[in-house]
Design an enzyme around this catalytic site. Structure first.
Site, PDB file in Angstrom:
ATOM      1  CG  ASN A  11      -8.959  -2.315  -0.964  1.00 30.29           C
ATOM      2  OD1 ASN A  11      -9.947  -2.166  -1.680  1.00 30.29           O
ATOM      3  ND2 ASN A  11      -8.478  -1.330  -0.203  1.00 30.29           N
ATOM      4  CE  LYS A  13      -6.326   0.609  -2.319  1.00 29.32           C
ATOM      5  NZ  LYS A  13      -5.207   1.492  -2.048  1.00 29.32           N
ATOM      6  CG  HIS A  97      -8.557   1.825   2.843  1.00 30.00           C
ATOM      7  ND1 HIS A  97      -8.010   2.897   2.176  1.00 30.00           N
ATOM      8  CD2 HIS A  97      -7.785   0.756   2.563  1.00 30.00           C
ATOM      9  CE1 HIS A  97      -6.950   2.472   1.494  1.00 30.00           C
ATOM     10  NE2 HIS A  97      -6.793   1.173   1.712  1.00 30.00           N
ATOM     11  CD  GLU A  99      -7.075   4.434  -0.976  1.00 33.02           C
ATOM     12  OE1 GLU A  99      -8.028   3.742  -1.345  1.00 33.02           O
ATOM     13  OE2 GLU A  99      -5.884   4.101  -1.163  1.00 33.02           O
ATOM     14  CD  GLU A 169      -4.099  -1.055   4.259  1.00 34.64           C
ATOM     15  OE1 GLU A 169      -3.763  -1.911   3.443  1.00 34.64           O
ATOM     16  OE2 GLU A 169      -4.981  -0.227   4.053  1.00 34.64           O
ATOM     17  N   GLY A 175      -0.029   2.525  -2.117  1.00 36.33           N
ATOM     18  CA  GLY A 175      -0.046   2.926  -3.529  1.00 36.33           C
ATOM     19  C   GLY A 175       1.174   3.728  -3.943  1.00 36.33           C
ATOM     20  CB  SER A 215       3.866  -0.618  -1.582  1.00 35.99           C
ATOM     21  OG  SER A 215       3.364   0.659  -1.964  1.00 35.99           O
TER      22      SER A 215
HETATM   23  P1  PGA Z   1      -1.483  -0.892  -2.193  1.00 36.21           P
HETATM   24  O1  PGA Z   1      -2.830  -0.632  -1.352  1.00 36.21           O
HETATM   25  O2  PGA Z   1      -1.164  -2.369  -2.034  1.00 36.21           O
HETATM   26  O3  PGA Z   1      -1.853  -0.545  -3.611  1.00 36.21           O
HETATM   27  O4  PGA Z   1      -0.433  -0.032  -1.625  1.00 36.21           O
HETATM   28  C1  PGA Z   1      -3.054  -1.270  -0.121  1.00 36.21           C
HETATM   29  C2  PGA Z   1      -4.357  -0.822   0.475  1.00 36.21           C
HETATM   30  O5  PGA Z   1      -4.713   0.353   0.337  1.00 36.21           O
HETATM   31  O6  PGA Z   1      -5.079  -1.627   1.076  1.00 36.21           O
END
Ligand code: PGA
Length: 254
Positions: A11, A13, A97, A99, A169, A175, A215
């Site tokens: 992803n 983003k 997601h 976010e 997640e 992140g 992460s």
């Molecule tokens: P990250 O994001 O690997 O940067 O923690 C994962 C995600 O949001 O799908």
């Protein structure tokens, strides 16, 4: 024991320029080649989908979008329909997601509508779910999993379930560099699979891939991917460099 094919999705983003997106997609395609032991997908930003799709053409790498509209077409300024994504070469769309849930305020009901619209139009859906830190600290994570899965999947047919991938997640791990331990991931995945079994039966529970996201790096991927209910990874930060993403794919192959 059912065997579920491992799945690793990147992803990206809101990152990459057009040139970077083309180069990253090409490098992932080169690294994966025709090797289809693991399902691999990259999810670039909307404007780069066509170019990234061209860069992965001929390889085993699939293309996914990071979101999709809740309606099929019409006056929805700024939205991107499932048919447009299919036309751009996408197989997958990420829905729900964290976010989008927590920064952009998407509700369980909106996510259910997106899941339905995307599946009806022929996409595969990567449905994200997971608890916030405050919810985990209060021991509410299983209630959250149950609510999110139940709400998002309400009304799906068996045929639609066959195109659904779930991504657990935990919001506190996204992140932040604070990855869930393999045991925490397995515990959550086992709970979610148990709920699928209770609500929808053995066939769907055994066949639905459940990915872990938050992460994931080349260093911690193998430990997570060896858990019996962890069927792959949804990778954010570490998917922006071909080397680290391909190392996670390799961990899924091994
Ligand atoms: P990250 O994001 O690997 O940067 O923690 C994962 C995600 O949001 O799908």
């Amino acid at each position: 024991m059912p065997t579920r094919k491992k799945f690793v999705a990147g992803n990206w983003k809101m990152n990459t320029t057009l040139a970077e997106a083309k180069a990253l997609a090409a490098a992932v395609a080169k690294g994966v080649g025709a090797d289809a032991r693991v399902t691999v997908a990259v999810c670039p930003p909307f404007p780069w989908l066509t170019a990234a799709g061209e860069a992965v053409r001929g390889s085993a790498v699939a293309l996914g979008a990071q979101d999709v509209a809740f309606e099929k077409k019409g006056a929805f300024t700024g939205e991107v329909s499932p048919a447009m994504l299919l036309d751009a070469g996408c197989t997958y769309a990420i829905v729900g997601h964290s976010e989008r849930r927590h920064v952009l305020g998407e509700s369980d009901a909106a996510i259910n509508q997106k899941v339905h619209t995307a599946l009806e139009e022929g996409l595969h859906v990567i449905l994200c779910m997971g608890e916030t830190l405050a919810e985990r600290e209060r021991g509410l994570q299983e209630r959250v999993f149950q609510r999110q899965v139940f709400a998002a999947c309400a009304g799906l047919t068996d045929e639609q379930f066959a195109r659904l991938v779930i991504a657990y997640e935990p919001v506190w791990a996204i992140g932040t560099g604070k990855v869930a331990t393999p045991e925490q991931a397995q515990e959550a995945h086992r709970f979610v699979r148990g709920k699928l079994r209770l609500l929808y039966g053995d066939k769907i529970a055994d066949a639905t891939p459940i990915l872990y996201g938050g992460s994931v790096t080349a260093d911690n991927a193998a430990g997570l991917l060896h858990q019996p209910d962890v069927d792959g990874a949804l990778v954010g930060g570490a998917s922006l460099k071909a080397d680290s993403f391909l190392a996670i794919v390799k961990a899924a192959q091994g």
